[in-house]
Design an enzyme around this catalytic site. Structure first.
Site, PDB file in Angstrom:
ATOM      1  N   GLU A 163      31.929 -38.501  13.348  1.00 46.87           N
ATOM      2  CA  GLU A 163      32.008 -39.411  14.486  1.00 46.87           C
ATOM      3  C   GLU A 163      31.662 -40.834  14.066  1.00 46.87           C
ATOM      4  O   GLU A 163      32.309 -41.801  14.478  1.00 46.87           O
ATOM      5  CB  GLU A 163      31.071 -38.925  15.595  1.00 46.87           C
ATOM      6  CG  GLU A 163      31.518 -37.610  16.238  1.00 46.87           C
ATOM      7  CD  GLU A 163      30.448 -37.049  17.166  1.00 46.87           C
ATOM      8  OE1 GLU A 163      29.552 -37.815  17.563  1.00 46.87           O
ATOM      9  OE2 GLU A 163      30.497 -35.839  17.468  1.00 46.87           O
ATOM     10  N   ASP A 173      -4.572  -2.496   5.141  1.00 49.93           N
ATOM     11  CA  ASP A 173      -5.051  -1.978   6.421  1.00 49.93           C
ATOM     12  C   ASP A 173      -6.569  -1.996   6.545  1.00 49.93           C
ATOM     13  O   ASP A 173      -7.104  -2.006   7.633  1.00 49.93           O
ATOM     14  CB  ASP A 173      -4.528  -0.557   6.667  1.00 49.93           C
ATOM     15  CG  ASP A 173      -4.877   0.395   5.528  1.00 49.93           C
ATOM     16  OD1 ASP A 173      -5.616  -0.016   4.611  1.00 49.93           O
ATOM     17  OD2 ASP A 173      -4.407   1.548   5.552  1.00 49.93           O
ATOM     18  N   ASP A 217       0.857  -1.177   0.000  1.00 53.53           N
ATOM     19  CA  ASP A 217       0.000   0.000   0.000  1.00 53.53           C
ATOM     20  C   ASP A 217       0.896   1.230   0.000  1.00 53.53           C
ATOM     21  O   ASP A 217       2.092   1.147   0.285  1.00 53.53           O
ATOM     22  CB  ASP A 217      -0.886  -0.026   1.241  1.00 53.53           C
ATOM     23  CG  ASP A 217      -2.038   0.958   1.160  1.00 53.53           C
ATOM     24  OD1 ASP A 217      -2.235   1.554   0.083  1.00 53.53           O
ATOM     25  OD2 ASP A 217      -2.728   1.135   2.174  1.00 53.53           O
ATOM     26  N   ASP A 263      -9.071  -5.145   2.198  1.00 50.23           N
ATOM     27  CA  ASP A 263      -7.786  -5.771   1.882  1.00 50.23           C
ATOM     28  C   ASP A 263      -7.717  -7.229   2.349  1.00 50.23           C
ATOM     29  O   ASP A 263      -6.818  -7.969   1.947  1.00 50.23           O
ATOM     30  CB  ASP A 263      -6.627  -5.001   2.549  1.00 50.23           C
ATOM     31  CG  ASP A 263      -6.469  -3.608   1.987  1.00 50.23           C
ATOM     32  OD1 ASP A 263      -6.692  -3.441   0.775  1.00 50.23           O
ATOM     33  OD2 ASP A 263      -6.131  -2.691   2.750  1.00 50.23           O
TER      34      ASP A 263
END
Length: 918
Positions: free
Chosen positions: A710, A641, A332, A645
């Site tokens: 190992e 917001d 936005d 949206d």
């Protein structure tokens, strides 16, 4: 308030009766009564799902199969008289359990802290004043103040409403918003969807405003009744965590198989079966990365905390991983790229341009015409503009410690500031011209009207888009009074409006009309001919950091697209200012809503190659844009917001809501909330997401390369007929030492210098990239190649000349023990990057790693030189020459890894050149 009141059908009652039953009034509850009701009825929140207690987390650490096997071996050792070994093994197991507990507990606490950060709020009236409180503190009898976009905090009976509508699909399944009114509904059994005088907790106000008295909270609300029927829902694993769990299971099977085979071979070659049982279990525990899923979850949770410090509040852990591979950000404009502090800069009235000084919301600044300062009070048209700006307005200014903020819409706040700069007192003006009616702003007509009482009639003030007001204006206000508005006057207004828009100013037209009385608001009389007053040009200045953030995105291979409802000229100007549109760009740089509608999907995909701004867009445009981008394989972050949206935020890979200006519905929908509404914070979150994934990869390279080494060393020596290079307790200690402090230090490693200088990671790419596989193979094989001969040299050649064969074996095992730990410490520095040279990322950039290596070295020295530990772990003190050999062999790992990284870089550059050539 009696217990009977809690069961009454409030939708059947008149507003006055509801207030009486709930023992409240227009002033709301006072503080003491609100607290008493909170204690009586409890917090306004739904019953939480099962929380994982600290004891549950601790006990879960013992649920690992290998830990259980090791505990069984400890018990067997105890009954066979090997008490010392049993104690040591138990101590090491407990240390591993504590490390796992701390890690998971921190993850749980981080998630709880983030939930508090994202907690919703409610606007209520208490002690006669409107105030914002946490929604969980709302109680029956509170007066809710409702505005468009708010999520209703609790069930409530409406007392006032102006064009109020609510989305109640969550409760009723109806797709359209429910219109509200104050009329009681006589039938007490009327369905929830037909109770038009009520609003319900969890629903969203989609239009208008109003006030309502709370009738039920928490689990007594309609939504709470539904929640009672829901069972706890299991939390899905993140994609990365799922991949890590798979890796852990596969490696577990492989390592257990190897450990069993090696143990059987050892028994076959003459070792005691109990010795080989404990040795095999120790090898499996050391080799299997059983904590990988917890490590990943912990890293993601820690990452959310780090993001929160940068104002990016992550609501769902998968967002952390996805954020790192974002390829497109649809942002936005207002409040994200700009400051969201609208400031009136220019007026056009009576044929003159008036410049307005001052910035932000502080109501101070001068007015000037042609460079000469003027007093608005002496200019009738300027004074009228100031009055309209204040009265046709729902916003207010608040001063706190010298800082001015707006309560309401930023655009309306800028108009209030304009009026105060002109010398008007908003409160006094509103008392002089009380509002008696209003027509709220509508996206259809693009204007707002308010009606104010005068001694001899009603004054109608109007503000809105110039193109909406001009066609209805037959007169205009001048210094000489009202006069007919000519075609030339209209053309001048239109030219000024266009000029303001080209300079990124938001333009509003102001007008008025005197009427004998308030008209029927549903009739044509509410839309009379107007008297034009003037234009107001305001600007929401770009954030100083926005340009740098956009530049950083471009450097990181992330495309930024502005999606806004603003005028295309205004949007284009801001886009150029922040660097979204390069100089000289023309073709398809800006696409408007109408143009968007006319484009087919193939045309839109083609236009997206150059388009950087979408202006005057509708919610369905945003949704389609996200779909098109995702079809192209993009990972999309969408900011928003408003309520409109929410669909696009939900559809996007990452929905990002604004924390300041965002409505509750967008915050609920989004995966992330920007606490400061700042685009730069979003870019920082992307960088943090990339860094988190990098650190998980570093941890994986270090852990697996050490574990594989190992396995190769211990099983390799056994298969070629050598004695055991390490005892069971020594294996467990190496595992604790390497998987402990240095490994966790890599989880907080500083960001690489090229974190935001490389293309986004493909979302399907896992941990095991080509460079990772090369390093795993080279490191584990090289350590095997140097340590098996080292063991053979000290055991078979006996450089100390020791006569006792057992002491010779102890000497050789101590050398392997020390050299392996030191090599793994060096390896921790190598693993700070799978691509860059250690000399580029630096030896001392991660101070936690430096400290952890120092502490790890201290622990190793204690095992060698402190007699109680030396006896437990069967080690012997070393000569300085031996330390030199161990250190020298460990350091040789650096050039070997550096050469591997150099080859990886050469291969990568070669492929890039080939790709560019093609």
């Amino acid at each position: 308030m009696t217990e009977i009141a809690e069961k009454l059908p409030f939708h059947t009652m008149a507003p006055e009766q509801v207030l009486e039953v709930l023992e409240t009034g227009p002033e709301g509850l006072d503080r003491d009564e609100a607290q008493a009701r909170l204690e009586r009825y409890g917090a306004n929140e739904l019953a939480a799902g099962k929380k994982i207690s600290a004891w549950s987390i601790l006990l879960r650490q013992f649920a690992n199969l290998l830990i259980i096997i090791l505990l069984v071996a400890t018990v067997i050792s105890w009954f066979l008289g090997e008490r010392l070994d049993a104690y040591v093994i138990m101590a090491i197991v407990l240390a591993c359990v504590v490390l796992g507990f701390v890690q998971e507990y921190r993850a749980e606490k981080a998630a709880a802290a983030l939930q508090k950060l994202a907690a919703p709020v409610a606007m209520v009236v208490r002690d006669g004043k409107e105030q914002s409180i946490p929604a969980r503190k709302v109680v029956p009898g509170d007066l809710l103040v409702l505005h468009t976009g708010d999520r209703v905090a609790a069930d409530a009976r409406l007392l006032e409403e102006i064009n109020l509508k609510a989305d109640e699909a969550l409760l009723t399944g109806e797709s359209t918003a429910s219109g509200k009114n104050l009329a009681p509904v006589p039938d007490p059994d009327k369905p929830v969807g037909d109770r038009r005088c009520m609003v319900f907790g969890g629903t969203v106000i989609t239009y208008g405003r109003g006030r309502a008295v709370v009738t039920a909270t928490g689990m007594d609300t309609e939504f709470g009744k539904i929640a009672r029927m829901l069972a706890d829902v299991a939390v899905d694993k993140t994609p990365l965590e799922a991949r890590m769990a798979t890796i852990g299971r596969v490696l577990s099977v492989i390592c257990l198989t190897v450990a069993v085979a090696a143990s059987l071979l050892g028994v076959f070659r003459g070792h005691a079966w109990m010795e080989m049982l404990i040795w095999g279990i120790s090898l499996a525990v050391a080799a299997v990365p059983e904590s990988l899923p917890a490590v990943v979850t912990g890293a993601l949770a820690i990452g959310t905390t780090r993001m929160a410090r940068k104002n990016a509040i992550v609501k769902r852990l998968p967002a952390v991983e996805t954020m790192g591979c974002t390829t497109v950000i649809c942002t936005d404009k207002t409040g994200t790229l700009t400051k969201n502090e609208m400031t009136v800069r220019r007026l056009f009235l009576d044929g003159e341009v008036v410049e307005v000084e001052g910035t932000g919301y502080e109501p101070s600044g001068s007015f000037s015409i042609g460079g000469e300062v003027v007093n608005p009070a002496d200019h009738p048209v300027a004074a009228e503009i100031a009055r309209i700006a204040i009265l046709c307005n729902d916003a207010g200014l608040i001063e706190t410690d010298g800082v001015w903020t707006v309560q309401g819409d930023p655009t309306e706040g800028a108009l209030v500031v304009l009026g105060q700069k002109a010398g008007f007192d908003p409160e006094a003006l509103r008392k002089e011209f009380p509002r008696v009616a209003e027509i709220p702003f509508s996206s259809d007509v693009k204007r707002m009207s308010t009606f104010h009482q005068e001694p001899d009639g009603v004054l109608m003030y109007v503000k809105g888009a110039p193109e909406s007001l001009l066609p209805r204006a037959d007169k205009m206000l001048t210094a000489a009074g009202e006069q007919d508005m000519s075609a030339e006057d209209r053309e001048a207004v239109q030219e000024q409006a266009a000029a303001m828009a080209r300079e990124a100013l938001r333009v509003l037209g102001l007008a008025y009309r005197r009427l004998p009385e308030v008209p029927d608001l549903e009739s044509d009389a509410a839309d009379p001919e107007l008297v034009w007053v003037g234009l107001v040009g305001m600007i929401d200045p770009a954030r100083p950091e926005a340009r740098q953030a956009v530049k950083q995105c471009h450097r990181a291979g992330i495309r930024v697209i502005m999606v806004t409802g603003d005028h295309p000229i205004t949007a284009s100007a801001v886009a150029r200012e922040v660097g979204l549109i390069p100089p000289g760009t023309k073709s398809h740089a800006v696409i408007t809503g109408p143009e968007f509608n006319k484009m087919s999907d193939p045309e839109l995909k083609e236009a997206l190659q150059t388009a950087r701004v979408f202006a005057r867009v509708a919610p369905e445009h945003k949704l389609r844009l996200v779909d098109i981008l995702k079809e192209q394989g993009e990972v999309v972050a969408m900011t928003g917001d408003g309520v409109n949206d929410a669909p696009a935020l939900k559809r996007a890979d990452i929905g990002v809501a604004m924390g300041i200006t965002g409505t509750e519905v967008t915050k609920e929908t989004a995966a992330m909330i920007l606490a400061d509404d700042n685009f730069a914070s979003l870019v920082a979150a992307v960088e943090e997401g990339r860094a988190i994934f990098d650190n998980i990869k570093k941890y994986m390279i270090f852990l697996l390369s050490c574990n594989l080494a190992e396995i190769f060393i211990l099983t390799g020596a056994l298969f070629i007929g050598m004695p055991l290079p390490l005892l069971a307790l020594q294996i467990l200690w190496v595992n604790l030492d390497s998987d402990g402090l240095p490994a966790f230090a890599l989880g907080v490693d500083p960001k690489a210098p090229d974190t935001m200088a490389r293309p986004p990671r493909p979302p399907g790419e896992g941990i095991f990239s080509r460079s990772v596989n090369y390093l795993l193979g080279v490191i584990s094989i090289y350590l095997t190649v140097i340590l098996i001969p080292l063991f053979a040299y000290y055991y078979y050649w006996n450089p100390w000349g020791i006569a006792d064969p057992d002491q010779v074996l102890t000497q050789a095992q101590t050398m392997v023990f020390v050299t392996l730990i030191m090599a793994e410490q060096v390896n921790a520095f190598n693993c700070r990057s799978d691509y860059h040279s250690l000399f580029t990322v630096g030896f001392f950039a991660n101070r936690f790693l430096v400290v952890s290596v120092i502490l790890s070295t201290g622990m190793m020295l204690a095992v060698i030189y402190w007699p109680p530990l030396s006896e437990l772990f069967h080690t012997t003190p070393l000569r300085w020459q031996d330390w030199g050999v161990a250190a020298g062999l460990s350091i040789t790992l650096i050039p070997v890894v550096e050469l591997t990284k150099w080859i990886v870089r050469r291969i990568g550059r070669s492929k890039q050149q080939t790709a560019r050539a093609v």
